[in-house]
Design an enzyme around this catalytic site. Structure first.
Site, PDB file in Angstrom:
ATOM      1  N   PRO A   2      45.506  86.886 -10.820  1.00 12.28           N
ATOM      2  CA  PRO A   2      44.920  87.918 -11.679  1.00 12.28           C
ATOM      3  C   PRO A   2      43.919  87.333 -12.673  1.00 12.28           C
ATOM      4  CG  PRO A   2      47.297  88.197 -11.503  1.00 12.28           C
ATOM      5  CD  PRO A   2      46.972  86.881 -10.873  1.00 12.28           C
ATOM      6  N   GLU A   3      42.893  88.123 -12.963  1.00 14.35           N
ATOM      7  CA  GLU A   3      41.900  87.730 -13.955  1.00 14.35           C
ATOM      8  C   GLU A   3      42.419  88.094 -15.346  1.00 14.35           C
ATOM      9  OE1 GLU A   3      38.693  86.525 -12.714  1.00 14.35           O
ATOM     10  OE2 GLU A   3      39.615  86.626 -10.740  1.00 14.35           O
ATOM     11  N   LYS A  51      45.663  83.962 -19.266  1.00 18.08           N
ATOM     12  CA  LYS A  51      46.434  84.537 -18.171  1.00 18.08           C
ATOM     13  C   LYS A  51      47.937  84.480 -18.422  1.00 18.08           C
ATOM     14  CE  LYS A  51      42.919  83.435 -14.727  1.00 18.08           C
ATOM     15  NZ  LYS A  51      42.647  82.860 -13.403  1.00 18.08           N
ATOM     16  N   ASN A 165      39.059  83.676  -9.751  1.00 14.14           N
ATOM     17  CA  ASN A 165      38.119  83.538  -8.645  1.00 14.14           C
ATOM     18  C   ASN A 165      37.056  84.630  -8.601  1.00 14.14           C
ATOM     19  OD1 ASN A 165      38.595  81.146  -7.292  1.00 14.14           O
ATOM     20  ND2 ASN A 165      40.239  81.999  -6.058  1.00 14.14           N
ATOM     21  N   ARG A 248      41.292  78.033  -2.684  1.00 13.94           N
ATOM     22  CA  ARG A 248      40.551  78.995  -3.479  1.00 13.94           C
ATOM     23  C   ARG A 248      39.380  79.508  -2.655  1.00 13.94           C
ATOM     24  NH1 ARG A 248      41.998  79.119  -8.791  1.00 13.94           N
ATOM     25  NH2 ARG A 248      43.181  77.355  -9.610  1.00 13.94           N
TER      26      ARG A 248
END
Length: 274
Positions: A2-3, A51, A165, A248
């Protein structure tokens, strides 16, 4: 993973449901804290730090959690059966007379002293959605290692906290460079512009269910490159490329972004669905 805006939204939901209310149910399903009983204590607040999620509880305690790739917090009216996944995936339960929060698949869950939070999140850089946001310090940290690829520098939470990402790929696109370009090769002023853009995007998206970085309102075009492998760039029409390195995923436009690229692209044969 999650961002920062997603974690901020989770913190807000938990804060609304739990803060100011006395816990009537507490269940931490991890061996180290399985015997901890928080019932009878009032939840003071829930806040996001990058985060990380910090649930502060009466008595100087903080329940620290991190969602990593698959974790999630779900809130339901007390008495309603949760539907966030199989019951065996629940790692934490915090409930009061009105609401109950369930933490699913939480890879990080620990009960710490509130006074010792700095030992857990003190290493983080300026929080893009926090009161400590400092654009000058974020830009300084971003450019501190000139040889480091931009994508790595953006993902390093010690530089600026909250980028994952999605924003990594989108920010590199908006800067017109590939994520593999060493930060020392960025044009003067670019780290400052990247920090400012990251802050603007997360602020704009934190109150909306759909993340958007584009200015177009055409259906299916909320993002410039992320999740659009094989589809035409919204600016130049070149097919978007995709690579998976070190677990990633990275997206970029060969037409709009200059700089080095990976030698092993994994762009699918058919365009990714919007």
């Amino acid at each position: 993973m999650p961002e920062g805006d997603t974690v901020w939204q989770a913190a807000r939901r938990l804060h609304i449901a739990l803060a100011g209310r006395v816990l009537t149910r507490s269940d931490l399903r991890v061996p180290r804290f399985a015997t901890a009983d928080l019932t009878g204590r009032t939840v003071l607040d829930v806040t996001a730090r990058g985060k990380h999620l910090l649930t502060r509880i009466e008595g100087g305690l903080t329940l620290h959690s991190h969602l990593r790739m698959d974790g999630a917090w779900r809130v339901y009216a007390t008495g309603r059966h949760p539907r966030g996944g199989p019951d065996h995936q629940i790692r934490a339960v915090l409930g009061n007379a009105e609401w109950t929060a369930y933490g699913y698949r939480l890879p990080v869950l620990e009960l710490i002293r509130t006074a010792e939070e700095s030992g857990t999140v003190g290493h983080l850089g300026p929080d893009l959605l926090g009161p400590d946001w400092d654009p000058a310090e974020a830009a300084r940290r971003l450019g501190a290692d000139p040889a480091r690829p931009l994508g790595e520098a953006l993902l390093d939470q010690r530089n600026l906290a909250g980028i994952g990402n999605v924003y990594k790929s989108e920010l590199a696109f908006l800067a017109g460079v590939t994520p593999w370009l060493p930060v020392g090769e960025l044009a003067p002023g670019t780290p400052e512009r990247l920090a400012a853009t990251a802050h603007r995007l997360l602020e704009a998206n934190k109150d909306h269910p759909e993340r958007r970085t584009t200015t177009t309102r055409r259906p299916g075009t909320p993002l410039y490159v992320y999740g659009r492998a094989g589809r035409p760039c919204l600016r130049c029409g070149t097919p978007i490329r995709k690579a998976e390195l070190d677990d990633r995923v990275t997206y970029w436009c060969p037409g709009c972004q200059h700089g080095p690229t990976t030698e092993s692209p994994t762009t699918p044969a058919t365009p990714e669905a919007p």
